[in-house]
Design a protein around this motif. Structure first.
Motif, short mmCIF file in Angstrom:
data_model
loop_
_atom_site.label_atom_id
_atom_site.label_comp_id
_atom_site.label_asym_id
_atom_site.label_seq_id
_atom_site.Cartn_x
_atom_site.Cartn_y
_atom_site.Cartn_z
N SER A 20 0.82 -1.21 0.00
CA SER A 20 0.00 0.00 0.00
C SER A 20 0.86 1.26 0.00
O SER A 20 0.54 2.25 -0.67
CB SER A 20 -0.94 0.00 1.21
OG SER A 20 -1.90 -1.04 1.10
N GLY B 151 -5.04 -0.93 1.69
CA GLY B 151 -4.82 0.37 2.34
C GLY B 151 -6.01 0.86 3.13
O GLY B 151 -6.22 2.07 3.25
N ALA C 32 -1.42 6.20 3.44
CA ALA C 32 -1.29 5.13 2.46
C ALA C 32 -1.91 3.82 2.93
O ALA C 32 -2.30 2.99 2.10
CB ALA C 32 0.19 4.90 2.14
N THR C 33 -2.01 3.63 4.23
CA THR C 33 -2.36 2.30 4.74
C THR C 33 -3.69 2.22 5.47
O THR C 33 -4.21 1.12 5.67
CB THR C 33 -1.28 1.80 5.72
OG1 THR C 33 -1.15 2.74 6.80
CG2 THR C 33 0.07 1.67 5.01
#
Length: 298
Positions: A19, A130, A152-153
């Motif tokens: 991710s 993500g 991003a995650t």
């Protein structure tokens, strides 16, 4: 774009690293299993020895099994923290005792490195997409430094306090429920079998009724398919529920339901099922009752 390293490329860590990479960051992956590192680099991860890249990293996500492994990454033989530049941030994602998180925060701060207590929830699928939930606690500076990784995650980031420990406390609450729900799902599914309720009918009906849970809907299909490939293994739960009970003991709090669930996972591990998916705890009930679960895949 940032330079980020992920330590631990298991089911969760690989998804997290992927991710971060997908978000456009330079992403390094490290793991004790060399094949996982090779696989990640083949999928776009950056190469480079730790000693060569550590000094330029903006963030490090530690996605390992427990406190001992977290400490080994941060301060062990190949300690990453002393190699990081001032202002870098460590995101510690394992389930650990709150006091351990507070200790790691102090030791990181001594190296001018930020520490974010950042346990995760959501499973391997959400890690890969993500869309994790992250229970974060740490200073504002740590949260700010960690923002590219969090963006991003995570689908949801809960900010739970300005010092480490609060995130791990909340994760302990979550793990109490998650572990109990898995064991209870296995008990209910196999109890239904004694009454002629097939596992697939159990899922069809109960998933639409008040007795359902996220864990039931996520794990029961594994039992129905007879596929115990570990997305989250049995061995995780003696550790995580053990942490819950250690915290409970320190608070003089009785947690009898957690204790009972823990014993089922311990028994599953004794049966040699520790490396299987945690839904394999159903095999404990099946053995004790003489039931036959759907056949495992070849």
């Amino acid at each position: 774009m940032k330079k980020i390293a992920v330590f631990g490329l298991g089911a969760m860590g690989y998804g997290i690293a992927s991710s971060i990479l997908r978000a456009g960051h330079t992403t390094h992956g490290f793991d004790v299993v060399p094949e996982q590192v090779t696989r990640f680099q083949a999928n776009g991860g950056s190469a480079g020895a730790l000693t060569d890249v550590a000094g330029s990293l903006d963030a490090v996500a530690v996605v390992v099994l427990n406190a001992a492994q977290t400490e080994a990454v941060l301060f062990g033989d190949d300690a990453i923290v002393p190699q990081l530049p001032a202002g870098a941030v460590v995101l510690a994602c394992a389930t650990v005792p709150p006091n351990f998180a507070r200790e790691m925060e102090q030791r990181c701060n001594a190296h001018d490195v930020h520490y974010l207590d950042a346990p995760i929830s959501g499973g391997a699928g959400k890690a890969a997409s993500g869309q994790l939930s992250i229970m974060a606690s740490g200073t504002k500076a740590a949260l700010d430094a960690a923002k590219p990784v969090l963006d991003a995650t995570a689908e949801t980031v809960f900010t739970l306090g300005d010092t480490a420990g609060a995130g791990s406390a909340m994760k302990a609450v979550n793990q109490l429920l998650a572990g109990v729900h898995i064991a209870t799902m296995a008990e209910a599914l196999t109890f239904g079998m004694t009454q002629g309720v097939t596992p697939d009918k159990f899922l069809e009906v109960i998933s639409k009724c008040a007795g359902t849970s996220w864990m039931l809907e996520n794990r029961a299909p594994h039992i129905i398919a007879g596929d115990f490939t570990p997305l989250s293994s049995v061995n995780i739960w003696p550790k995580d529920l053990g942490i819950v009970l250690d915290i409970a003991k320190s608070a003089q709090f009785s947690a009898p339901i957690t204790t009972t669930a823990l014993q089922q996972f311990v028994e599953a591990a004794k049966m040699g099922l520790g490396g299987e998916d945690d839904s394999a705890v159903a095999k404990v009930y099946a053995r004790n009752t003489g039931l036959t679960l759907p056949s495992e895949k070849e």
